[in-house]
Design a protein around this motif. Structure first.
Motif, mmCIF file in Angstrom:
data_model
loop_
_atom_site.group_PDB
_atom_site.id
_atom_site.type_symbol
_atom_site.label_atom_id
_atom_site.label_comp_id
_atom_site.label_asym_id
_atom_site.label_seq_id
_atom_site.Cartn_x
_atom_site.Cartn_y
_atom_site.Cartn_z
ATOM 1 N N ALA A 138 0.838 -1.205 0.000
ATOM 2 C CA ALA A 138 0.000 0.000 0.000
ATOM 3 C C ALA A 138 0.876 1.259 0.000
ATOM 4 O O ALA A 138 1.813 1.366 0.806
ATOM 5 C CB ALA A 138 -0.920 -0.005 1.206
ATOM 6 N N ILE A 139 0.594 2.160 -0.915
ATOM 7 C CA ILE A 139 1.301 3.455 -0.944
ATOM 8 C C ILE A 139 0.668 4.396 0.074
ATOM 9 O O ILE A 139 1.348 5.011 0.886
ATOM 10 C CB ILE A 139 1.251 4.067 -2.363
ATOM 11 N N ARG A 140 -0.652 4.493 0.019
ATOM 12 C CA ARG A 140 -1.414 5.247 1.024
ATOM 13 C C ARG A 140 -2.902 4.992 0.780
ATOM 14 O O ARG A 140 -3.300 4.391 -0.208
ATOM 15 C CB ARG A 140 -1.112 6.745 0.977
ATOM 16 N N LYS A 141 -3.732 5.466 1.703
ATOM 17 C CA LYS A 141 -5.176 5.374 1.568
ATOM 18 C C LYS A 141 -5.677 6.558 0.732
ATOM 19 O O LYS A 141 -5.190 7.691 0.870
ATOM 20 C CB LYS A 141 -5.846 5.420 2.948
ATOM 21 N N LEU A 142 -6.643 6.283 -0.130
ATOM 22 C CA LEU A 142 -7.302 7.342 -0.886
ATOM 23 C C LEU A 142 -8.508 7.846 -0.104
ATOM 24 O O LEU A 142 -9.240 7.056 0.502
ATOM 25 C CB LEU A 142 -7.767 6.826 -2.256
ATOM 26 N N ASP A 143 -8.712 9.161 -0.125
ATOM 27 C CA ASP A 143 -9.855 9.748 0.573
ATOM 28 C C ASP A 143 -11.088 9.742 -0.322
ATOM 29 O O ASP A 143 -10.989 9.816 -1.556
ATOM 30 C CB ASP A 143 -9.548 11.195 0.974
ATOM 31 N N VAL A 144 -12.239 9.682 0.287
ATOM 32 C CA VAL A 144 -13.491 9.779 -0.459
ATOM 33 C C VAL A 144 -13.543 11.132 -1.165
ATOM 34 O O VAL A 144 -13.262 12.177 -0.563
ATOM 35 C CB VAL A 144 -14.708 9.608 0.481
ATOM 36 N N GLY A 145 -13.865 11.101 -2.470
ATOM 37 C CA GLY A 145 -13.926 12.329 -3.260
ATOM 38 C C GLY A 145 -12.625 12.697 -3.927
ATOM 39 O O GLY A 145 -12.574 13.632 -4.735
ATOM 40 N N GLU A 146 -11.548 11.958 -3.644
ATOM 41 C CA GLU A 146 -10.245 12.252 -4.245
ATOM 42 C C GLU A 146 -10.255 11.899 -5.733
ATOM 43 O O GLU A 146 -10.839 10.906 -6.156
ATOM 44 C CB GLU A 146 -9.158 11.476 -3.515
ATOM 45 N N ALA A 147 -9.589 12.751 -6.541
ATOM 46 C CA ALA A 147 -9.587 12.576 -7.995
ATOM 47 C C ALA A 147 -8.336 11.833 -8.445
ATOM 48 O O ALA A 147 -7.237 12.056 -7.923
ATOM 49 C CB ALA A 147 -9.662 13.924 -8.692
ATOM 50 N N LEU A 148 -8.519 10.949 -9.442
ATOM 51 C CA LEU A 148 -7.421 10.144 -9.981
ATOM 52 C C LEU A 148 -7.405 10.260 -11.499
ATOM 53 O O LEU A 148 -8.459 10.279 -12.151
ATOM 54 C CB LEU A 148 -7.613 8.671 -9.615
ATOM 55 N N GLU A 149 -6.215 10.302 -12.057
ATOM 56 C CA GLU A 149 -6.035 10.293 -13.509
ATOM 57 C C GLU A 149 -5.655 8.870 -13.945
ATOM 58 O O GLU A 149 -4.715 8.287 -13.405
ATOM 59 C CB GLU A 149 -4.934 11.272 -13.901
ATOM 60 N N VAL A 150 -6.380 8.329 -14.923
ATOM 61 C CA VAL A 150 -6.125 6.973 -15.387
ATOM 62 C C VAL A 150 -4.857 6.935 -16.240
ATOM 63 O O VAL A 150 -4.693 7.714 -17.167
ATOM 64 C CB VAL A 150 -7.318 6.422 -16.188
ATOM 65 N N ILE A 151 -3.957 6.005 -15.913
ATOM 66 C CA ILE A 151 -2.731 5.802 -16.684
ATOM 67 C C ILE A 151 -2.825 4.524 -17.524
ATOM 68 O O ILE A 151 -2.374 4.486 -18.672
ATOM 69 C CB ILE A 151 -1.507 5.717 -15.740
ATOM 70 N N GLU A 152 -3.424 3.505 -16.956
ATOM 71 C CA GLU A 152 -3.499 2.194 -17.634
ATOM 72 C C GLU A 152 -4.725 1.437 -17.120
ATOM 73 O O GLU A 152 -5.074 1.514 -15.955
ATOM 74 C CB GLU A 152 -2.226 1.394 -17.335
ATOM 75 N N GLY A 153 -5.334 0.685 -18.037
ATOM 76 C CA GLY A 153 -6.475 -0.133 -17.644
ATOM 77 C C GLY A 153 -7.787 0.534 -17.997
ATOM 78 O O GLY A 153 -7.814 1.451 -18.800
ATOM 79 N N PRO A 154 -8.907 0.012 -17.457
ATOM 80 C CA PRO A 154 -9.034 -0.996 -16.408
ATOM 81 C C PRO A 154 -8.652 -2.407 -16.883
ATOM 82 O O PRO A 154 -8.772 -2.734 -18.057
ATOM 83 C CB PRO A 154 -10.523 -0.941 -16.044
ATOM 84 N N LYS A 155 -8.203 -3.233 -15.915
ATOM 85 C CA LYS A 155 -7.841 -4.630 -16.167
ATOM 86 C C LYS A 155 -8.565 -5.523 -15.154
ATOM 87 O O LYS A 155 -8.720 -5.141 -13.989
ATOM 88 C CB LYS A 155 -6.329 -4.814 -16.041
ATOM 89 N N GLU A 156 -8.972 -6.671 -15.656
ATOM 90 C CA GLU A 156 -9.658 -7.632 -14.789
ATOM 91 C C GLU A 156 -8.644 -8.563 -14.127
ATOM 92 O O GLU A 156 -7.695 -9.025 -14.770
ATOM 93 C CB GLU A 156 -10.657 -8.467 -15.593
ATOM 94 N N GLY B 270 0.280 13.394 -6.847
ATOM 95 C CA GLY B 270 1.014 12.761 -7.936
ATOM 96 C C GLY B 270 1.477 11.337 -7.672
ATOM 97 O O GLY B 270 2.324 10.819 -8.405
ATOM 98 N N LYS B 271 0.936 10.676 -6.662
ATOM 99 C CA LYS B 271 1.302 9.281 -6.394
ATOM 100 C C LYS B 271 0.719 8.364 -7.473
ATOM 101 O O LYS B 271 -0.432 8.524 -7.874
ATOM 102 C CB LYS B 271 0.784 8.826 -5.024
#
Length: 350
Positions: A137-155, A172-173
């Motif tokens: 785990a790098i860290r916990k994400l907070d509710v409402g936090e925004a993420l930029e997709v780099i790869e995927g989604p993958k099953e 930037g994590k």
């Protein structure tokens, strides 16, 4: 010159407001004065002013005028056409501050650009690897936090998870995040209500542009749209073409009550202050004290002493010819010297 047939005094002139040239009557044949002699208008910059090449305030910048620099009026003031801005109310992803932003810069470039992001719906960890068992785990994400997709989604067929590689907008994590759990729980969802800042821009408290700035949004920050975009119409700016009397550079600038004040090379002391023998107040010695009401002749244009935050000017005292540097305005805004203006206009020391 006089006209013998009509008894009128006429003069050929050019209007500063729009540059139109022609003949005008100075005095009528019954002695009525239509014009009176007035000093050449100058403005002293109170804050940094943008000098542009053309009339439009969005035109290319020629240079920046520093506080204290003096501009000779060549043309204007002329009013620009009414302006329309698109404003957006949003919440900053970094700290949750809510305010209004203008969507385009002064040159018409986009400041905000719509972007698709993932929003965290339930707190979950962002991990180092796709395999949730192997990664850390790098860290916990907070509710409402925004993420930029780099790869995927993958099953992940083994664990029945849907995972995506993403970058957090807050810090930037980069890592892997579960979109959907093996019980069907959605941990993140796509949003089209977000914008990314393409340049630094003020986040302002109210809808009206120019209202109190809460803070500056940095380039790359994400803003969640809450209201708008909405159009704001504003009266066009007053524009003046001027010449910098220090270096001769010419251009157009926007005139407001805050950024420029009328200037003449004659000052009156309005708060007791001192004439010094040097520009830098730290190293200067007192020549003598100036008394309220004393009249001074400017020997140079004002200069901002940046170290002390003082607007200073080199002057000669009318009373005894004493020369040196005096403070026009203190670093708390206290005005020590005021230009003596004809007619008692703004800045006049009547």
């Amino acid at each position: 010159e006089g006209s013998g047939s009509t008894g009128l005094q006429r003069v050929r002139c050019r209007a500063l407001q729009d540059g139109k040239e022609g003949w005008a009557t100075l005095r009528g044949n019954q002695g009525t004065a239509f014009m009176e002699r007035a000093p050449k208008p100058y403005y002293c910059c109170e804050e940094e002013v943008r000098l542009t090449l053309d009339f439009a305030s969005s035109s290319e910048e020629a240079r920046r005028i520093e506080p204290g620099e003096v501009l000779e009026v060549l043309e204007g003031p002329r009013q620009e056409d009414p302006l329309e801005f698109m404003r957006l109310k949003g919440k900053a992803g970094k700290d949750g501050k809510v305010g209004w932003v203008t969507m385009k810069g002064p040159q018409g470039t986009d400041v905000l650009e719509r972007c698709k992001v993932l929003l965290c719906k339930q707190s979950i960890a962002i991990t180092t690897t796709f395999d949730i068992a192997e990664g850390k785990a790098i860290r916990k994400l907070d509710v409402g936090e925004a993420l930029e997709v780099i790869e995927g989604p993958k099953e992940d067929p083994v664990r029945s998870l849907t995972r995506v590689k993403a970058r957090t907008k807050n810090d930037g994590k980069e890592g892997w995040v579960t979109l959907k759990g093996n019980q069907g729980t959605d941990y993140a969802e796509e949003s089209d209500r977000h914008y990314v800042c393409r340049a630094a821009v003020a986040l302002e408290r109210r809808f009206a542009s120019g209202s109190e700035a809460l803070r500056t949004l940095d380039e790359g920050e994400v803003l969640e749209a809450l209201d708008g975009p909405k159009a704001e119409s504003k009266e066009g700016s007053k524009r003046v073409r001027g010449r910098n009397i220090s270096d001769g550079s010419e251009g157009w600038f926007t005139l407001s009550d805050r950024n420029c004040s009328p200037w003449t090379p004659q000052y009156k002391c309005t708060q007791s202050t001192v004439i010094n023998d040097a520009l830098s107040i730290k190293d200067a010695k007192a020549v003598r004290k100036l008394e309220v009401g004393e009249v001074l002749e400017a020997l140079e244009t004002p200069v901002l002493e940046k170290g002390a935050g003082l607007l200073r000017i080199r002057v000669r005292a009318e009373k005894d010819g004493a020369c040196g540097w005096a403070t026009v305005r203190g670093n708390q805004g206290t005005v020590m010297l005021k230009p003596v203006l004809a007619g008692g206009g703004r800045g006049s020391a009547q």
